[in-house]
Design a protein around this motif. Structure first.
Motif, PDB file in Angstrom:
ATOM      1  N   ALA A 196       0.741  -1.375  -0.016  1.00  7.49           N
ATOM      2  CA  ALA A 196      -0.097   0.069  -0.214  1.00  7.49           C
ATOM      3  C   ALA A 196       0.731   1.373   0.119  1.00  7.49           C
ATOM      4  CB  ALA A 196      -1.194   0.497   1.550  1.00  7.49           C
ATOM      5  N   ARG A 197       2.252   1.098   0.210  1.00  9.30           N
ATOM      6  CA  ARG A 197       2.981   2.523   0.810  1.00  9.30           C
ATOM      7  C   ARG A 197       3.704   2.925  -0.666  1.00  9.30           C
ATOM      8  NH1 ARG A 197       6.260   3.948   4.183  1.00  9.30           N
ATOM      9  NH2 ARG A 197       4.968   3.203   5.710  1.00  9.30           N
ATOM     10  N   ARG A 198       3.286   1.660  -1.457  1.00  7.34           N
ATOM     11  CA  ARG A 198       4.009   1.944  -2.667  1.00  7.34           C
ATOM     12  C   ARG A 198       3.435   2.452  -4.323  1.00  7.34           C
ATOM     13  NH1 ARG A 198       7.207  -1.631   0.276  1.00  7.34           N
ATOM     14  NH2 ARG A 198       9.361  -0.602   0.182  1.00  7.34           N
ATOM     15  N   LEU A 199       3.927   3.176  -5.078  1.00  4.69           N
ATOM     16  CA  LEU A 199       3.849   3.317  -6.688  1.00  4.69           C
ATOM     17  C   LEU A 199       4.004   2.107  -7.286  1.00  4.69           C
ATOM     18  CD1 LEU A 199       2.540   5.589  -8.143  1.00  4.69           C
ATOM     19  CD2 LEU A 199       4.761   5.980  -9.073  1.00  4.69           C
ATOM     20  N   LEU A 200       2.930   1.708  -7.975  1.00  6.78           N
ATOM     21  CA  LEU A 200       3.058   0.265  -8.616  1.00  6.78           C
ATOM     22  C   LEU A 200       2.367   0.553  -9.899  1.00  6.78           C
ATOM     23  CD1 LEU A 200       0.956  -1.383  -5.522  1.00  6.78           C
ATOM     24  CD2 LEU A 200       3.255  -1.358  -5.383  1.00  6.78           C
ATOM     25  N   SER A 201       2.570  -0.723 -10.435  1.00  6.97           N
ATOM     26  CA  SER A 201       3.155  -1.056 -11.737  1.00  6.97           C
ATOM     27  C   SER A 201       1.967  -2.884 -11.884  1.00  6.97           C
ATOM     28  CB  SER A 201       4.373  -1.076 -12.559  1.00  6.97           C
ATOM     29  OG  SER A 201       3.804  -2.294 -13.942  1.00  6.97           O
ATOM     30  N   VAL A 202       0.892  -3.012 -12.223  1.00  3.79           N
ATOM     31  CA  VAL A 202       0.064  -3.952 -11.885  1.00  3.79           C
ATOM     32  C   VAL A 202      -0.148  -3.995 -13.397  1.00  3.79           C
ATOM     33  CG1 VAL A 202      -2.185  -4.844 -10.777  1.00  3.79           C
ATOM     34  CG2 VAL A 202      -0.991  -3.075  -9.976  1.00  3.79           C
ATOM     35  N   ARG A 203      -0.248  -6.134 -13.655  1.00  4.55           N
ATOM     36  CA  ARG A 203      -0.790  -6.033 -14.948  1.00  4.55           C
ATOM     37  C   ARG A 203      -1.663  -7.340 -14.501  1.00  4.55           C
ATOM     38  NH1 ARG A 203       5.655  -6.842 -15.220  1.00  4.55           N
ATOM     39  NH2 ARG A 203       6.244  -4.832 -15.413  1.00  4.55           N
ATOM     40  N   LEU A 204      -2.405  -6.892 -15.398  1.00  2.00           N
ATOM     41  CA  LEU A 204      -4.034  -8.090 -15.346  1.00  2.00           C
ATOM     42  C   LEU A 204      -3.397  -9.352 -16.881  1.00  2.00           C
ATOM     43  CD1 LEU A 204      -6.347  -9.047 -14.181  1.00  2.00           C
ATOM     44  CD2 LEU A 204      -7.426  -7.084 -16.105  1.00  2.00           C
ATOM     45  N   TYR A 205      -3.928 -10.583 -16.545  1.00  9.61           N
ATOM     46  CA  TYR A 205      -3.818 -11.518 -16.709  1.00  9.61           C
ATOM     47  C   TYR A 205      -4.813 -12.235 -17.259  1.00  9.61           C
ATOM     48  CZ  TYR A 205       1.205 -10.815 -16.451  1.00  9.61           C
ATOM     49  OH  TYR A 205       2.589  -9.929 -16.466  1.00  9.61           O
ATOM     50  N   ASP A 206      -5.110 -13.228 -18.423  1.00  9.40           N
ATOM     51  CA  ASP A 206      -6.386 -14.343 -18.588  1.00  9.40           C
ATOM     52  C   ASP A 206      -5.455 -15.355 -18.367  1.00  9.40           C
ATOM     53  OD1 ASP A 206      -4.397 -14.997 -20.508  1.00  9.40           O
ATOM     54  OD2 ASP A 206      -6.330 -14.215 -22.131  1.00  9.40           O
ATOM     55  N   ALA A 207      -6.144 -16.788 -18.192  1.00  8.11           N
ATOM     56  CA  ALA A 207      -5.714 -18.090 -17.775  1.00  8.11           C
ATOM     57  C   ALA A 207      -4.805 -17.805 -18.961  1.00  8.11           C
ATOM     58  CB  ALA A 207      -7.438 -18.788 -18.160  1.00  8.11           C
ATOM     59  N   ASP A 208      -4.310 -17.543 -20.241  1.00  3.05           N
ATOM     60  CA  ASP A 208      -3.311 -18.311 -20.378  1.00  3.05           C
ATOM     61  C   ASP A 208      -2.219 -17.216 -20.381  1.00  3.05           C
ATOM     62  OD1 ASP A 208      -4.739 -20.380 -21.676  1.00  3.05           O
ATOM     63  OD2 ASP A 208      -6.288 -18.635 -23.475  1.00  3.05           O
ATOM     64  N   HIS A 237       3.906  -4.996  -8.789  1.00  5.53           N
ATOM     65  CA  HIS A 237       5.203  -4.783  -9.425  1.00  5.53           C
ATOM     66  C   HIS A 237       5.195  -3.136  -8.453  1.00  5.53           C
ATOM     67  CE1 HIS A 237       6.466  -7.396 -12.427  1.00  5.53           C
ATOM     68  NE2 HIS A 237       4.538  -7.592 -12.445  1.00  5.53           N
ATOM     69  N   THR A 238       6.622  -3.211  -8.286  1.00  3.07           N
ATOM     70  CA  THR A 238       7.020  -1.566  -8.148  1.00  3.07           C
ATOM     71  C   THR A 238       7.561  -0.936  -9.434  1.00  3.07           C
ATOM     72  OG1 THR A 238       9.498  -2.117  -8.116  1.00  3.07           O
ATOM     73  CG2 THR A 238       8.234  -1.767  -6.030  1.00  3.07           C
ATOM     74  N   ALA A 239       6.586  -0.129  -8.956  1.00  2.35           N
ATOM     75  CA  ALA A 239       7.147   1.111 -10.591  1.00  2.35           C
ATOM     76  C   ALA A 239       7.546   1.390 -10.288  1.00  2.35           C
ATOM     77  CB  ALA A 239       5.107   2.017 -10.235  1.00  2.35           C
ATOM     78  N   ARG A 240       8.686   1.791  -9.739  1.00  3.79           N
ATOM     79  CA  ARG A 240       9.844   2.454 -10.229  1.00  3.79           C
ATOM     80  C   ARG A 240      11.103   1.592 -10.751  1.00  3.79           C
ATOM     81  NH1 ARG A 240       7.570   5.629  -6.161  1.00  3.79           N
ATOM     82  NH2 ARG A 240       7.434   8.555  -6.700  1.00  3.79           N
ATOM     83  N   ARG A 241      11.497   0.337 -10.026  1.00  5.28           N
ATOM     84  CA  ARG A 241      12.244  -0.333 -10.235  1.00  5.28           C
ATOM     85  C   ARG A 241      11.585  -2.052 -10.839  1.00  5.28           C
ATOM     86  NH1 ARG A 241      17.401   0.108  -6.635  1.00  5.28           N
ATOM     87  NH2 ARG A 241      17.105   2.320  -5.667  1.00  5.28           N
ATOM     88  N   GLY A 242      10.382  -1.432 -11.406  1.00 11.81           N
ATOM     89  CA  GLY A 242       9.457  -2.766 -11.206  1.00 11.81           C
ATOM     90  C   GLY A 242       9.739  -4.506 -11.126  1.00 11.81           C
ATOM     91  N   CYS A 243      10.287  -3.869  -9.711  1.00 11.54           N
ATOM     92  CA  CYS A 243      10.338  -5.739  -9.313  1.00 11.54           C
ATOM     93  C   CYS A 243       9.157  -6.488  -8.702  1.00 11.54           C
ATOM     94  CB  CYS A 243      11.618  -5.617  -7.730  1.00 11.54           C
ATOM     95  SG  CYS A 243      12.844  -4.836  -7.930  1.00 11.54           S
ATOM     96  N   PHE A 244       9.039  -7.643  -8.988  1.00  7.72           N
ATOM     97  CA  PHE A 244       7.366  -8.061  -9.209  1.00  7.72           C
ATOM     98  C   PHE A 244       7.319  -8.002  -6.994  1.00  7.72           C
ATOM     99  CE2 PHE A 244       5.785 -11.963  -7.001  1.00  7.72           C
ATOM    100  CZ  PHE A 244       4.291 -11.839  -8.391  1.00  7.72           C
ATOM    101  N   LEU A 245       6.446  -7.842  -7.067  1.00 13.32           N
ATOM    102  CA  LEU A 245       5.834  -7.591  -5.453  1.00 13.32           C
ATOM    103  C   LEU A 245       5.194  -8.574  -4.677  1.00 13.32           C
ATOM    104  CD1 LEU A 245       5.292  -4.083  -4.924  1.00 13.32           C
ATOM    105  CD2 LEU A 245       6.975  -5.575  -3.868  1.00 13.32           C
TER     106      LEU A 245
END
Length: 156
Positions: A97-109, A142-150
């Motif tokens: 909650a404290r971070r700027l995030l990059s979020v990616r949505l995927y389907d079942a494939d 993911h973290t938005a700035r460094r791109g690491c998976f959370l």
């Protein structure tokens, strides 16, 4: 729509804590000691490591679907004192909650349906909306700035 965040499981990382620095280096991993608050988010406990706490930094493949062009890996921190987190449905741990995030949505494939940059404080509403989409299967945070998976999120 309810969602649940998923931490990485502890079991695959546990043997790393027994290795010396040379053994870790041979795997491309490093043992580190945290020197600043909120600088090392543990992907197993979903909590920031405290200053002075030891952890391992290593590469981890968090999306390993062979048929997906979105296979992905990157650096993650795992605290030596980590206890596997299991957040309640709808819960967003403070570490996220404290971070700027990059979020990616995927389907079942494991094809990407959408992606966005989200302030962690607004993540719950965004996940609820996204996961209400019938074709959505999971979101990777993911973290938005460094791109690491959370963490990952699925319907609860």
């Amino acid at each position: 729509m309810h969602f649940r965040l998923h931490a990485l499981p502890l079991a695959p990382f546990r043997p790393l804590f027994e290795l010396d620095d040379a053994g870790l280096a041979a795997l491309g991993a490093r043992r580190m000691t945290v020197d600043a608050p909120h600088s090392a988010p543990c992907r197993v406990s979903l909590a920031d490591a405290a200053p002075g706490e030891r952890l391992i930094l290593l590469n981890h493949r968090h999306l390993d679907a062979p048929s997906s062009p979105y296979r992905s890996e990157g650096p993650v921190f795992v605290r030596e004192a980590a206890v596997e987190a299991s957040p309640a449905a709808g819960e967003i741990p403070d570490m996220v909650a404290r971070r700027l995030l990059s979020v990616r949505l995927y389907d079942a494939d494991w094809m990407m349906l959408d992606a966005d940059v989200v302030d962690g404080a607004g993540l719950a509403d965004r996940l609820a909306d996204w996961l209400a989409t019938p074709s959505a299967a999971a979101a990777h945070i993911h973290t938005a700035r460094r791109g690491c998976f959370l963490a990952a999120a699925t319907r609860a």
